[in-house]
Write a protein that holds these residues in place. Sequence first.
Motif, mmCIF file in Angstrom:
data_model
loop_
_atom_site.group_PDB
_atom_site.id
_atom_site.type_symbol
_atom_site.label_atom_id
_atom_site.label_comp_id
_atom_site.label_asym_id
_atom_site.label_seq_id
_atom_site.Cartn_x
_atom_site.Cartn_y
_atom_site.Cartn_z
ATOM 1 N N UNK A 128 109.557 -33.447 -49.314
ATOM 2 C CA UNK A 128 108.940 -34.762 -49.432
ATOM 3 C C UNK A 128 107.560 -34.651 -50.055
ATOM 4 N N UNK A 129 107.280 -35.558 -50.962
ATOM 5 C CA UNK A 129 105.963 -35.676 -51.575
ATOM 6 C C UNK A 129 105.476 -37.093 -51.339
ATOM 7 N N UNK A 130 104.359 -37.227 -50.644
ATOM 8 C CA UNK A 130 103.794 -38.546 -50.358
ATOM 9 C C UNK A 130 102.381 -38.635 -50.922
ATOM 10 N N UNK A 131 102.072 -39.754 -51.555
ATOM 11 C CA UNK A 131 100.756 -39.926 -52.144
ATOM 12 C C UNK A 131 100.241 -41.341 -52.000
ATOM 13 N N UNK A 132 98.966 -41.529 -52.332
ATOM 14 C CA UNK A 132 98.361 -42.858 -52.263
ATOM 15 C C UNK A 132 98.256 -43.511 -53.628
ATOM 16 N N UNK A 133 98.854 -42.882 -54.638
ATOM 17 C CA UNK A 133 98.848 -43.445 -55.985
ATOM 18 C C UNK A 133 100.050 -44.328 -56.230
ATOM 19 N N UNK A 140 98.463 -39.157 -56.807
ATOM 20 C CA UNK A 140 97.188 -39.333 -56.121
ATOM 21 C C UNK A 140 96.992 -38.299 -55.040
ATOM 22 N N UNK A 141 96.251 -38.677 -54.006
ATOM 23 C CA UNK A 141 96.020 -37.787 -52.882
ATOM 24 C C UNK A 141 97.162 -37.916 -51.887
ATOM 25 N N UNK A 142 97.550 -36.807 -51.312
ATOM 26 C CA UNK A 142 98.648 -36.853 -50.359
ATOM 27 C C UNK A 142 99.060 -35.464 -49.942
#
Length: 333
Positions: free
Chosen positions: A74-79, A122-124
Amino acid sequence: MTLGQTIAWDDTVLPFQLDRSDIRGRVARLDGVLGEVLRQHTYPPEIEALVSEAVMLTALIGQTIKLRWKLSLQVRGDGPVRLIATDYYAPGEDGSPARIRAYASYDDDRLKTGGDAFDQIGKGYFALLLDQGDGMKPYSGITPIAGGSLSACAETYFAQSEQLPTRFALTFGQSQEPGQGVHWRGGGIMLQHMPAASPLRADADASGKDGLMNADDILDGDEAENWTRANTLLDTVEETELVGPRVAPTELLVRLFHEEAPRVFDAQPVRFGCTCSSDRVRQSLSIYSQRDLAHMTTEEGTVTADCQFCGAHYVFDPKTLGFEAEEAPSDGE
């Protein structure tokens, strides 16, 4: 190479070992699998690139683990790219294929067309989740999004969480052979220092960019020299060699690592596969009361659910759902 030899390597992961370097690895060729994953959705090019890279990583990593059931990436980001999720299901028995599925969640209004795909996460965090099935405690490990690619994130994960120097070389895209239609192809190589030659160093100080560990923090002496040499050889690989189909994985290993005494093992077939079913959806809704289900009921008087991975659409009578179900489900549901 004959047509039969070309086809035989599609949708496979080939394990190998470099005996003179204490390094193991995998060569992956994904053709139909990648096409099936992307065919389930209409993604913009930036999302296709991220999903393709995640699928390649999942195939390579999943084959290295003694897996009873499922590995998830899983890859989660704020972008604009909120989530990339993949699942790798272990073969049910010897000789049967492993199965992979994947999907992405993103904000289309914020997505920058033509922009760098990785930057739009983004960041994550980058996470691997290991579920060995009933009776086994799930394991998860995470590392921050960093390094410029999902491959770099995976390399950092193994250095940081497992203290195993790891390297990926991947390529993917749409391909067309003479007389054939356009289709997706992906290829990649994973190198990993053998665990026996990489003792855990719990007291090692993280270094490098963002304070994250890398191979230099784990290896020294002959081990570091062997690792550097193998990586230098991998740097010479060409994209057309990775994706094939004209160069077989065995030929590629000889070309790259003939002086390292490469040894191959049985290849693992891989297929697209989704585990969703009406029974699984029904089970996930079993925690709700009839009052809760009323808020999920459509104007047509049904409760619906869609699988994010394969697009399957399920329709239920709310009276047959939840822990207060009034009726047994009919055969048609």
